[in-house]
Design a protein around this motif. Sequence first.
Motif, PDB file in Angstrom:
ATOM      1  N   ASP A 122       0.871  -1.178   0.000  1.00 44.98           N
ATOM      2  CA  ASP A 122       0.000   0.000   0.000  1.00 44.98           C
ATOM      3  C   ASP A 122       0.903   1.221   0.000  1.00 44.98           C
ATOM      4  O   ASP A 122       1.659   1.435   0.945  1.00 44.98           O
ATOM      5  N   VAL A 123       0.854   2.002  -1.070  1.00 47.77           N
ATOM      6  CA  VAL A 123       1.765   3.144  -1.210  1.00 47.77           C
ATOM      7  C   VAL A 123       1.157   4.468  -0.730  1.00 47.77           C
ATOM      8  O   VAL A 123       1.725   5.531  -0.959  1.00 47.77           O
ATOM      9  N   ARG A 124       0.029   4.389  -0.029  1.00 46.38           N
ATOM     10  CA  ARG A 124      -0.560   5.616   0.523  1.00 46.38           C
ATOM     11  C   ARG A 124       0.268   6.087   1.711  1.00 46.38           C
ATOM     12  O   ARG A 124       1.070   5.347   2.285  1.00 46.38           O
ATOM     13  N   ASN A 136       2.602  -1.250   4.328  1.00 48.70           N
ATOM     14  CA  ASN A 136       2.578   0.166   3.954  1.00 48.70           C
ATOM     15  C   ASN A 136       3.986   0.669   3.685  1.00 48.70           C
ATOM     16  O   ASN A 136       4.838   0.670   4.559  1.00 48.70           O
ATOM     17  N   LEU A 188       4.651   5.970  -1.227  1.00 51.59           N
ATOM     18  CA  LEU A 188       5.293   6.122  -2.532  1.00 51.59           C
ATOM     19  C   LEU A 188       6.625   6.852  -2.443  1.00 51.59           C
ATOM     20  O   LEU A 188       7.607   6.442  -3.059  1.00 51.59           O
ATOM     21  N   CYS A 244      -3.213   2.025  -3.840  1.00 54.39           N
ATOM     22  CA  CYS A 244      -3.261   3.378  -3.264  1.00 54.39           C
ATOM     23  C   CYS A 244      -4.728   3.756  -3.121  1.00 54.39           C
ATOM     24  O   CYS A 244      -5.593   2.887  -3.093  1.00 54.39           O
ATOM     25  N   ARG A 245      -5.020   5.034  -3.041  1.00 51.34           N
ATOM     26  CA  ARG A 245      -6.407   5.467  -2.855  1.00 51.34           C
ATOM     27  C   ARG A 245      -7.254   5.221  -4.107  1.00 51.34           C
ATOM     28  O   ARG A 245      -8.336   4.673  -4.033  1.00 51.34           O
ATOM     29  N   ARG A 274      -1.219   6.654  -7.796  1.00 53.83           N
ATOM     30  CA  ARG A 274       0.103   6.514  -7.172  1.00 53.83           C
ATOM     31  C   ARG A 274       0.619   5.093  -7.299  1.00 53.83           C
ATOM     32  O   ARG A 274       1.814   4.869  -7.517  1.00 53.83           O
ATOM     33  N   SER A 275      -0.277   4.116  -7.185  1.00 56.45           N
ATOM     34  CA  SER A 275       0.173   2.727  -7.318  1.00 56.45           C
ATOM     35  C   SER A 275       0.632   2.452  -8.746  1.00 56.45           C
ATOM     36  O   SER A 275       1.575   1.679  -8.957  1.00 56.45           O
ATOM     37  N   GLY A 297      -7.914   1.431  -6.902  1.00 57.31           N
ATOM     38  CA  GLY A 297      -7.411   1.596  -5.541  1.00 57.31           C
ATOM     39  C   GLY A 297      -8.417   1.240  -4.459  1.00 57.31           C
ATOM     40  O   GLY A 297      -9.365   0.497  -4.681  1.00 57.31           O
TER      41      GLY A 297
END
Length: 98
Positions: free
Chosen positions: A23-25, A40, A43, A63-64, A68-69, A89
Amino acid sequence: MKEITAKELQRFMEKDQTLTIIDVRETAEVADGKIPGAVNIPLGLLEFRMHDLDKSAEYILVCRSGGRSAQAVRFLENQGFDAINMAGGMLAWEGKTE
């Protein structure tokens, strides 16, 4: 770029298939809930945490909303990793969260 839908990922998880989800958030976003078992790595820190990843493994990036992912997938692919973007996301995720 390879992609997986939230529904497909949920089906894989229900079959107890071993998946590595990143998870890149940002940490504050993840505090509201993440996919069970997801790791986690924001990014902005991914480049510095690559040494924690295994090039022989496959990673699913979340991501959301999927933007970003997707950036993370492109970055990891350029570094020789096998990575898949979860389209939509967490906005598309209907499964359990932790």
